[in-house]
Design a protein around this motif. Structure first.
Motif, PDB file in Angstrom:
ATOM      1  N   UNK A 195       0.810  -1.218   0.000  1.00 48.18           N
ATOM      2  CA  UNK A 195       0.000   0.000   0.000  1.00 48.18           C
ATOM      3  C   UNK A 195       0.847   1.275   0.000  1.00 48.18           C
ATOM      4  N   UNK A 196       2.087   1.194   0.470  1.00 48.13           N
ATOM      5  CA  UNK A 196       2.919   2.391   0.627  1.00 48.13           C
ATOM      6  C   UNK A 196       3.471   2.860  -0.717  1.00 48.13           C
ATOM      7  N   UNK A 197       3.681   4.180  -0.873  1.00 54.52           N
ATOM      8  CA  UNK A 197       4.352   4.698  -2.074  1.00 54.52           C
ATOM      9  C   UNK A 197       5.740   4.088  -2.192  1.00 54.52           C
ATOM     10  N   UNK A 198       6.163   3.824  -3.432  1.00 53.65           N
ATOM     11  CA  UNK A 198       7.415   3.105  -3.662  1.00 53.65           C
ATOM     12  C   UNK A 198       8.621   3.782  -3.025  1.00 53.65           C
ATOM     13  N   UNK A 199       8.672   5.116  -3.074  1.00 50.26           N
ATOM     14  CA  UNK A 199       9.850   5.821  -2.573  1.00 50.26           C
ATOM     15  C   UNK A 199       9.820   6.047  -1.060  1.00 50.26           C
ATOM     16  N   UNK A 200       8.789   5.522  -0.380  1.00 55.72           N
ATOM     17  CA  UNK A 200       8.719   5.687   1.072  1.00 55.72           C
ATOM     18  C   UNK A 200       8.425   4.365   1.779  1.00 55.72           C
ATOM     19  N   UNK A 201       8.687   3.266   1.127  1.00 56.94           N
ATOM     20  CA  UNK A 201       8.328   1.968   1.690  1.00 56.94           C
ATOM     21  C   UNK A 201       9.131   1.642   2.939  1.00 56.94           C
ATOM     22  N   UNK A 202      10.425   1.933   2.945  1.00 55.91           N
ATOM     23  CA  UNK A 202      11.213   1.677   4.156  1.00 55.91           C
ATOM     24  C   UNK A 202      10.734   2.541   5.311  1.00 55.91           C
ATOM     25  N   UNK A 203      10.360   3.786   4.998  1.00 54.93           N
ATOM     26  CA  UNK A 203       9.896   4.697   6.046  1.00 54.93           C
ATOM     27  C   UNK A 203       8.577   4.221   6.643  1.00 54.93           C
ATOM     28  N   UNK A 204       7.621   3.853   5.792  1.00 55.81           N
ATOM     29  CA  UNK A 204       6.337   3.381   6.310  1.00 55.81           C
ATOM     30  C   UNK A 204       6.494   2.059   7.058  1.00 55.81           C
TER      31      UNK A 204
END
Length: 436
Positions: free
Chosen positions: A126-135
């Motif tokens: 579900x997370x945006x690709x460029x923020x997956x580690x952050x989420x």
């Protein structure tokens, strides 16, 4: 974005109670050792064994989830895990002796395993690709945040409600998190696509605003993955990375559970009072929350592999220095670094693993990481208990854990950065495909 926020919130709260379950046992170990009227006569080795029963349950629950989760879907597994875990915590509060306490800890751990193994897969899809580690870091920071919650509540409420009341608090997700998940947690469009349910995937994608992606090496006309779950992990593409990622998680969880279970007792034996020993536990987990989030931002920019290797090494360095007779503030700073490099590193590992696999293998990949890694979690409390029972100095215990962190560093460096569907997807226009 509203759907993403709900998914992240539900997964994070679920893992807060996973962390609560982990640390609340560490806060009551001293009570159980000192008062045989609670669960019977216990020594440090027996208490370490009790601490490992829940982790064995987590391993079984995670691996079971990996076997079925990629087939039945993320939503069903999350909801089942919430119910199972909450009921288990409630029943544990009424355990009459160490035998039933251990059995119920094992069963509760199975529900925890389902949540841990599924949360990363849900967020990655579900997370945006460029923020997956952050989420992912936000979600898995729920584990150390739960540790903070357990430490604070133990300091404030143990005298009032006792250890049984602390376990009853762990059953609260049944009252508020279950309704949230039931009404606000959708099924992953990417998972629906991986199972060949194209029309449902398109409908869910439109409703949630989550873009569908097809791995670059998968023909656009073939939406259903041929190999699903653990079968996909055994392919040439994923076999070696899966072994190494599992070893990383083994090291991270051995450190996480070993320190969370035995940090208060180690510090007590080092000459600090009970309030100070619980303070160290609080700092360990609080630093992991904020440090893990900061490290995840770096992981999205430079890659999780490099960041995980550095944080493992920093943990080893901190634990080598902790036995020295240092001023309290410096010692607390070292405990904070150790928290980032152990619990915080495990947060990053889950993000690394969640984004390493394509959707048809993602649940199994995270389940393997959580399940095999929990073997390390099982050994952590056992090793700590055996060391303390053998009468070793607190410094020796920290040196043993530091060596595990060094092994984690070396294993991380060896993980190949192979092309991954989760890392390099190719978007396709599914509407056109559906019209064919």
């Amino acid at each position: 974005m509203n759907t993403v926020r709900w998914v992240v919130a539900i997964a994070a709260i679920a893992l807060i109670f996973d962390g609560y379950d982990l640390v609340v046992f560490g806060t009551i170990v001293s009570t159980l050792l000192a008062d045989p009227s609670q669960l019977g006569q216990l020594d440090a080795a027996a208490a370490g064994l009790l601490g490992s029963y829940a982790l064995l349950g987590v391993m079984v629950g995670a691996l079971t989830t990996g076997a079925v989760g990629d087939y039945v879907g993320r939503r069903r597994v999350m909801i089942t895990g919430i119910i199972w875990f909450s009921v288990g915590m409630a029943l544990t509060a009424f355990a009459a002796d160490s035998l039933w306490f251990g059995i119920l800890r094992f069963l509760t751990g199975m529900g925890v395993g389902a949540l841990v193994a599924t949360a990363g897969a849900v967020v990655a899809e579900f997370a945006p690709k460029n923020r997956r580690n952050y989420y992912n870091a936000i979600v898995y920071s729920g584990v150390p945040m739960g540790g903070v919650l357990a430490s604070l509540l133990a300091m404030l409420l143990t005298e009032t409600i006792g250890w049984r009341g602390l376990f009853l608090i762990g059953a609260l997700p049944l009252l508020f998190l279950l309704p949230m998940a039931w009404f606000k947690l959708p099924e992953s469009p990417q998972w629906l696509l991986s199972r060949g349910r194209l029309a449902e995937a398109q409908e869910m994608s439109a409703r949630t605003g989550v873009a569908l992606e097809i791995p670059g090496d998968v023909p656009a006309e073939s939406f259903k993955a041929e190999k699903v779950g653990f079968a996909a992990l055994a392919t040439k593409r994923y076999a070696l990375p899966t072994i190494l990622l599992g070893m990383m998680s083994f090291a991270g969880l051995m450190l996480t559970y070993g320190l969370n279970t035995w940090m208060p007792e180690i510090m007590l034996q080092a000459g600090y009072g009970k309030s100070h020993s619980l303070l160290f536990l609080l700092v360990l987990n609080l630093a992991a929350v904020f440090g893990g989030l900061l490290a995840s931002v770096a992981a999205d920019r430079v890659g999780p592999k490099q960041v995980v290797a550095v944080t493992f090494f920093l943990a080893a360095l901190a634990m080598v220095l902790m036995p020295l007779k240092l001023p309290l503030l410096i010692l607390l700073a070292l405990v904070a670094v150790a928290g980032v490099g152990t619990i915080g590193t495990q947060v990053l590992i889950y993000g690394f693993v969640s984004n390493y696999y394509h959707s048809a293998a993602r649940g199994a990949g995270v389940a393997w990481c959580a399940g095999f890694g929990r073997l390390g979690g099982i050994f952590g409390p056992l090793v700590g208990g055996l060391l303390l029972s053998a009468g070793v100095t607190p410094g020796t215990a920290f040196y043993v854990f530091a060596s595990v962190a060094i092994v984690g560093t070396l294993v991380t460096v060896c993980v190949p950065m192979a092309r991954s569907a989760a890392q390099k997807p190719a978007r396709v226009e599914l509407a056109a495909a559906d019209a064919d």
